[in-house]
Write an enzyme that holds these catalytic residues in place. Structure first.
Site, mmCIF file in Angstrom:
data_model
loop_
_atom_site.group_PDB
_atom_site.id
_atom_site.type_symbol
_atom_site.label_atom_id
_atom_site.label_comp_id
_atom_site.label_asym_id
_atom_site.label_seq_id
_atom_site.Cartn_x
_atom_site.Cartn_y
_atom_site.Cartn_z
ATOM 1 N N HIS A 85 0.810 -1.306 -0.103
ATOM 2 C CA HIS A 85 0.049 0.058 -0.092
ATOM 3 C C HIS A 85 0.852 1.411 0.100
ATOM 4 O O HIS A 85 0.377 2.322 0.331
ATOM 5 C CB HIS A 85 -0.876 -0.152 1.256
ATOM 6 C CG HIS A 85 -2.041 0.870 1.272
ATOM 7 N ND1 HIS A 85 -2.253 1.940 2.272
ATOM 8 C CD2 HIS A 85 -3.033 0.955 0.274
ATOM 9 C CE1 HIS A 85 -3.211 2.706 1.963
ATOM 10 N NE2 HIS A 85 -3.938 2.014 0.839
ATOM 11 N N LYS B 152 -3.731 10.477 4.989
ATOM 12 C CA LYS B 152 -3.390 9.770 6.238
ATOM 13 C C LYS B 152 -2.048 10.539 6.832
ATOM 14 O O LYS B 152 -0.848 10.501 6.644
ATOM 15 C CB LYS B 152 -2.587 8.535 5.942
ATOM 16 C CG LYS B 152 -3.638 7.610 5.138
ATOM 17 C CD LYS B 152 -3.386 7.619 3.639
ATOM 18 C CE LYS B 152 -4.027 6.635 2.748
ATOM 19 N NZ LYS B 152 -5.340 6.650 2.774
ATOM 20 N N HIS C 206 -8.769 11.450 1.414
ATOM 21 C CA HIS C 206 -7.866 10.258 1.233
ATOM 22 C C HIS C 206 -6.456 10.324 1.902
ATOM 23 O O HIS C 206 -5.578 9.549 2.164
ATOM 24 C CB HIS C 206 -7.435 9.920 -0.202
ATOM 25 C CG HIS C 206 -7.043 8.612 -0.423
ATOM 26 N ND1 HIS C 206 -5.775 8.479 -0.355
ATOM 27 C CD2 HIS C 206 -7.377 7.401 -0.426
ATOM 28 C CE1 HIS C 206 -5.399 6.971 -0.839
ATOM 29 N NE2 HIS C 206 -6.573 6.429 -0.875
ATOM 30 N N ASP D 152 1.182 18.708 18.796
ATOM 31 C CA ASP D 152 1.878 19.800 19.642
ATOM 32 C C ASP D 152 2.581 20.862 18.871
ATOM 33 O O ASP D 152 3.489 21.391 19.380
ATOM 34 C CB ASP D 152 2.776 18.952 20.640
ATOM 35 C CG ASP D 152 2.049 18.417 21.814
ATOM 36 O OD1 ASP D 152 0.850 18.528 21.929
ATOM 37 O OD2 ASP D 152 2.560 17.467 22.387
ATOM 38 N N LYS E 125 3.090 4.502 -1.003
ATOM 39 C CA LYS E 125 3.476 5.260 -2.387
ATOM 40 C C LYS E 125 4.915 6.137 -2.113
ATOM 41 O O LYS E 125 4.905 7.119 -1.374
ATOM 42 C CB LYS E 125 2.305 6.486 -2.262
ATOM 43 C CG LYS E 125 0.500 5.865 -2.286
ATOM 44 C CD LYS E 125 0.112 5.244 -1.260
ATOM 45 C CE LYS E 125 -1.555 4.975 -1.680
ATOM 46 N NZ LYS E 125 -1.918 4.324 -0.624
ATOM 47 N N ASP F 133 17.587 9.437 -8.039
ATOM 48 C CA ASP F 133 19.029 9.605 -8.039
ATOM 49 C C ASP F 133 19.606 9.655 -6.709
ATOM 50 O O ASP F 133 20.757 10.005 -6.394
ATOM 51 C CB ASP F 133 19.580 11.047 -8.802
ATOM 52 C CG ASP F 133 19.329 10.728 -10.181
ATOM 53 O OD1 ASP F 133 19.314 9.660 -10.795
ATOM 54 O OD2 ASP F 133 19.160 12.084 -10.977
#
Length: 505
Positions: free
Chosen positions: A143, A319, A317, A324, A145, A150
């Site tokens: 899952h 996450k 979508h 603080d 991404k 380089d």
């Protein structure tokens, strides 16, 4: 001061914080995340596809040596073809381009021709955990991404490669968050890519993975990579740790919220201790069947003092979390067991006030487009009981703690006056009705068409049994091959020894 910052003003008074270089805190964080803190990075916050995609494409077009490209969904649509074109161009120019996509995520979204075109252009393409007879555990997905270029720049986010993030058919782009990273942290991103790349085929050579010590500092931001794998629970431990150490505020955005009881308790205990805990979740989702179960869990959160907001746009979508005004987390991990326990996930935790404050400002802007789920009368009575326990604890802390708690309470009241409200009771009633209807439908299905229910279970059990038998045969074959090799070595060594011993002195 604009409207958003006026809303943020009540949170300005901050209680004393643990020093950033606290060795005990850093040691605990390093052990829980199983990751070292990297200093000397440059990090930028990227919002939605309109900021992420152009930054990704620009970095890919400038690649000179190697590209590592890993994503759960790579679709054969306008967005996917745009990225494919750039990747093929760089591969033809002599750049080593590696693409790793998830079988389940991309199965219905890209054709074989799409992947073959990439391979024909010189791109190394691998599929992660495809469906096989010998692998019944196909629900363990990649899952992540991730992009690195380089060994110098990397990107981590919640965005996949699809038109949906740019608006798709609805025209309303999805809300998501990403990071652009440069500096020693990129070595850890490449190492994470090497882990999942090796799962799908031959591993990378050691000299292809640069060490963090070999990458010069390019900024002042501290960050660490949390590399999630099945059964490791790294992100889960990190989320629990952050909830336990938050002092002022813990603001979370999550796309598919199905938390464990222990995590709900951790958030509730933080809220009861005076921490401003907020959850921003989708109001409408791309998985409608999940939404009633998500909403059914609101009551336990709200009764514990956690504020829940539903996004009013097409799809939230992201996450992410900010704590603080100091810590920020961005990546692919959702607050559910699939992400915590069974998937390959990737997140970056940034320890920098500038990034954290930018995320706080962005979060407050998002809340202006969200509806808060307000507690009902029963919940308010329970919150009163919780408030008495909180007051008794705060009385032992002194004036500073009471001042901080008062600031949070003031901010909460202003927050409620700045956005829409929806009753928890009405929200819960709809969810409970939907879940009840589903259960009744399943019961009727079992009675009227029992084979429909029994057959999938039978197939799954048979598949699991066949996979285990095949694995057993392969292990036995491996043992026989190893034994034959040892026997040949033994005979060869014995022959040499006999020749040596037969020579005249």
């Amino acid at each position: 001061m604009n409207e958003t910052h006026a809303w943020f003003a009540p949170f300005a008074p901050r209680p004393p914080e643990t020093p950033p270089d606290d060795p005990l805190l850093e040691r605990a964080f390093a052990r829980i995340a199983d990751s070292d803190l990297r200093e000397g990075n440059a990090v930028s916050l990227l919002r939605n596809a309109e900021e992420n995609y152009p930054a990704w494409l620009d970095a890919l077009q400038k690649a000179e040596r190697v590209i590592h490209f890993e994503n759960y969904i790579i679709a054969d649509d306008k967005t996917g073809r745009n990225f494919a074109r750039v990747l093929m161009e760089r591969a033809r120019a002599g750049v080593r381009v590696r693409v790793l996509y998830d079988w389940l995520g991309s199965y219905t979204r890209a054709s074989r021709r799409f992947w073959q075109d990439l391979r024909d252009a010189g791109v190394e393409v691998r599929v992660f955990n495809p469906l096989r007879l010998t692998n019944p555990f196909f629900l363990r997905r990649n899952h992540r991404k991730l992009i690195t270029v380089d060994g110098c720049i990397g990107f981590v986010s919640g965005l996949c490669i699809s038109d949906s993030w740019e608006g798709g058919r609805s025209g309303d782009p999805w809300r998501d968050t990403g990071l652009s990273l440069a500096g020693p942290i990129v070595a850890d991103l490449d190492a994470a890519f090497a882990e999942s790349w090796a799962f799908a085929g031959a591993p990378l050579k050691r000299d292809e993975c640069i060490a963090a010590s070999d990458i010069p500092s390019v900024g002042t931001v501290n960050a660490r990579v949390v590399s999630g794998q099945p059964g490791m629970f790294r992100a889960y431990r990190v989320d629990q740790f952050i909830a336990a150490t938050a002092k002022r505020n813990l603001w979370i955005a999550d796309a598919y919220l199905v938390p464990t009881t222990a995590y709900v308790q951790a958030l509730g205990e933080a809220a009861q201790d005076g921490v401003d805990v907020r959850l921003l979740v989708p109001g409408s989702t791309d998985t409608p069947m999940l939404q009633p179960f998500v909403r059914a869990g609101y009551r336990s959160l709200i009764e514990a003092g956690v504020r829940v907001f539903e996004w009013n746009g097409a799809m939230l979508h992201a996450k992410s979390a900010v704590v603080d005004g100091r810590w920020a987390r961005v990546g692919s991990t959702n607050l559910n067991l699939a992400s915590w326990a069974t998937n390959w996930e990737l997140d970056v935790i940034v320890e920098d006030k500038t990034i954290a404050e930018a995320m706080e400002a962005t979060y407050l802007e998002d809340l202006m487009q969200a509806t808060e789920v307000a507690p009902g009368s029963i919940t308010r009575r329970r919150q009163t009981l919780n408030a008495r326990a909180r007051r008794s604890r705060r009385a032992r802390r002194g004036a500073v703690g009471r001042l901080a708690a008062g600031a949070v309470a003031l901010g909460s009241s202003i927050g409620r006056g700045s956005g829409g409200l929806r009753s928890l009771t009405s929200t819960e009633a709809g969810s409970v009705a939907t879940i009840g209807s589903i259960l009744i439908a399943l019961a009727v299905l079992v009675v009227v068409f029992p084979p429909i229910v029994v057959l999938p279970i039978t197939i799954l059990l048979g598949w699991l049994g066949a996979a285990l038998l095949i694995r057993s045969l392969r292990l036995k074959q491996r043992i026989r091959i190893t034994r034959r090799k040892l026997e040949r070595r033994y005979r060869s060594a014995s022959t040499k020894w006999n020749k040596i011993s037969s020579r005249p002195p």
